[in-house]
Design a protein around this motif. Structure first.
Motif, PDB file in Angstrom:
ATOM      1  N   LYS A 110     -57.895  16.200  16.329  1.00 20.78           N
ATOM      2  CA  LYS A 110     -59.341  16.254  16.552  1.00 20.78           C
ATOM      3  C   LYS A 110     -59.706  16.079  18.018  1.00 20.78           C
ATOM      4  O   LYS A 110     -60.866  16.231  18.396  1.00 20.78           O
ATOM      5  CB  LYS A 110     -60.038  15.158  15.742  1.00 20.78           C
ATOM      6  N   GLY A 111     -58.713  15.745  18.849  1.00 19.81           N
ATOM      7  CA  GLY A 111     -58.987  15.489  20.254  1.00 19.81           C
ATOM      8  C   GLY A 111     -59.760  14.196  20.456  1.00 19.81           C
ATOM      9  O   GLY A 111     -60.529  14.060  21.418  1.00 19.81           O
ATOM     10  N   GLU A 112     -59.548  13.223  19.562  1.00 21.21           N
ATOM     11  CA  GLU A 112     -60.278  11.954  19.614  1.00 21.21           C
ATOM     12  C   GLU A 112     -59.357  10.793  19.964  1.00 21.21           C
ATOM     13  O   GLU A 112     -58.147  10.838  19.706  1.00 21.21           O
ATOM     14  CB  GLU A 112     -60.955  11.676  18.264  1.00 21.21           C
ATOM     15  N   THR A 113     -59.932   9.776  20.552  1.00 15.70           N
ATOM     16  CA  THR A 113     -59.191   8.560  20.866  1.00 15.70           C
ATOM     17  C   THR A 113     -58.990   7.749  19.588  1.00 15.70           C
ATOM     18  O   THR A 113     -59.963   7.467  18.883  1.00 15.70           O
ATOM     19  CB  THR A 113     -59.959   7.714  21.897  1.00 15.70           C
ATOM     20  N   PRO A 114     -57.763   7.371  19.261  1.00 12.73           N
ATOM     21  CA  PRO A 114     -57.500   6.685  17.994  1.00 12.73           C
ATOM     22  C   PRO A 114     -58.303   5.389  17.837  1.00 12.73           C
ATOM     23  O   PRO A 114     -58.458   4.614  18.777  1.00 12.73           O
ATOM     24  CB  PRO A 114     -55.998   6.381  18.060  1.00 12.73           C
TER      25      PRO A 114
END
Length: 262
Positions: A110-114
């Motif tokens: 998703k291209g998101e920071t975990p």
């Protein structure tokens, strides 16, 4: 698997508890199970209930291939571990647990920071369900629970999550300390919640890869888990009570992370 660079920065009654984990109850939980495509073997509806919403659920269940059975409401009451079945219960395949890798891969895709939540020996299924629900709403990527001394994904958890369990991955691990150690090696900062925290809620930098640890309802984090955290975060308490409910504490930390991440 992508590595993240760390940078320095500031119950129910015993007779009811025997309900197998392959039963879910309540309109939201059954609706989301059907929408998600989860296999449902049989749906139990309260006999004589003419509510249109239940009728629509029955139609959805039949369309998915499930058998719909009408039973006396007293039967549902006996089957229900919560007493709040809302006229419907469903028998489904046991819910699959995810892995921590699944969660981190999903964040990467998703291209998101975990953003993860770790529950340290929670015993109340309502708390775990509420945490899963909040984690899903806050956009977290997964919830981690220990295999032992912790409630699992029971019917009560599913009901308390109001359907969020269908979308929020939950991993059940053999050793929380080892899992935390692995997360830290991958560059994820681990924040524990504790009254004697190293930093305040707003002082914790939750913008990077983060895992939030929520302790047991009575005793908080276990010693080894607490010692494994990068930082322990305290939540300001202005009243006479010395602590928050576990699911409330999780919500406060999760939405502080949402706020910081913009």
């Amino acid at each position: 698997m992508k590595e993240y660079t760390k940078e320095p920065r500031k119950p129910c009654e015993a007779a009811q508890e025997s309900l197998p984990e392959d039963m879910i109850e309540g309109r939201n939980a059954v609706t989301e199970a059907l929408r998600s495509g989860r296999t449902i073997n049989k749906v139990f509806l309260a006999d004589g209930d003419t509510d249109r919403a239940l009728g629509r659920l029955a139609a959805m269940a039949k369309e998915s291939g499930a058998v719909v059975v009408r039973v006396d409401r007293r039967k549902l009451n006996d089957m229900s571990p919560t007493g709040a079945h809302q006229g419907i219960m469903a028998a489904v395949a046991a819910h699959d647990y995810a892995t921590v890798d699944d969660m981190l891969n999903a964040a990467q895709e998703k291209g998101e920071t975990p953003l993860l939540v770790i529950c340290d020996e929670l015993s109340d299924p309502h708390n775990l369900g509420a945490i899963i629900r909040t984690a899903e709403c806050a956009g977290a990527h997964g919830v981690i629970i220990p295999r032992r001394r912790s409630v699992g994904l029971t019917a009560v958890v599913g009901k308390a999550s109001a359907g969020a369990l269908e979308y929020m991955p939950v991993a059940r691990v053999a050793n929380l300390v080892a899992t935390i150690r692995d997360l830290k090696a991958r560059g994820i900062w681990v924040f524990g919640t504790a009254a004697d925290g190293d930093t305040t809620l707003t002082g914790a930098d939750l913008r990077g890869p983060a895992a939030i640890v929520i302790g047991n309802e009575g005793s908080g984090m276990s010693r080894l888990v607490a010692e494994s955290c990068d930082l322990k975060v305290s939540i300001p308490l202005k009243g006479h009570i010395s602590s928050l409910n576990a699911s409330t504490a999780a919500a406060v930390l999760l939405y502080e992370a949402v706020r910081q991440r913009g």
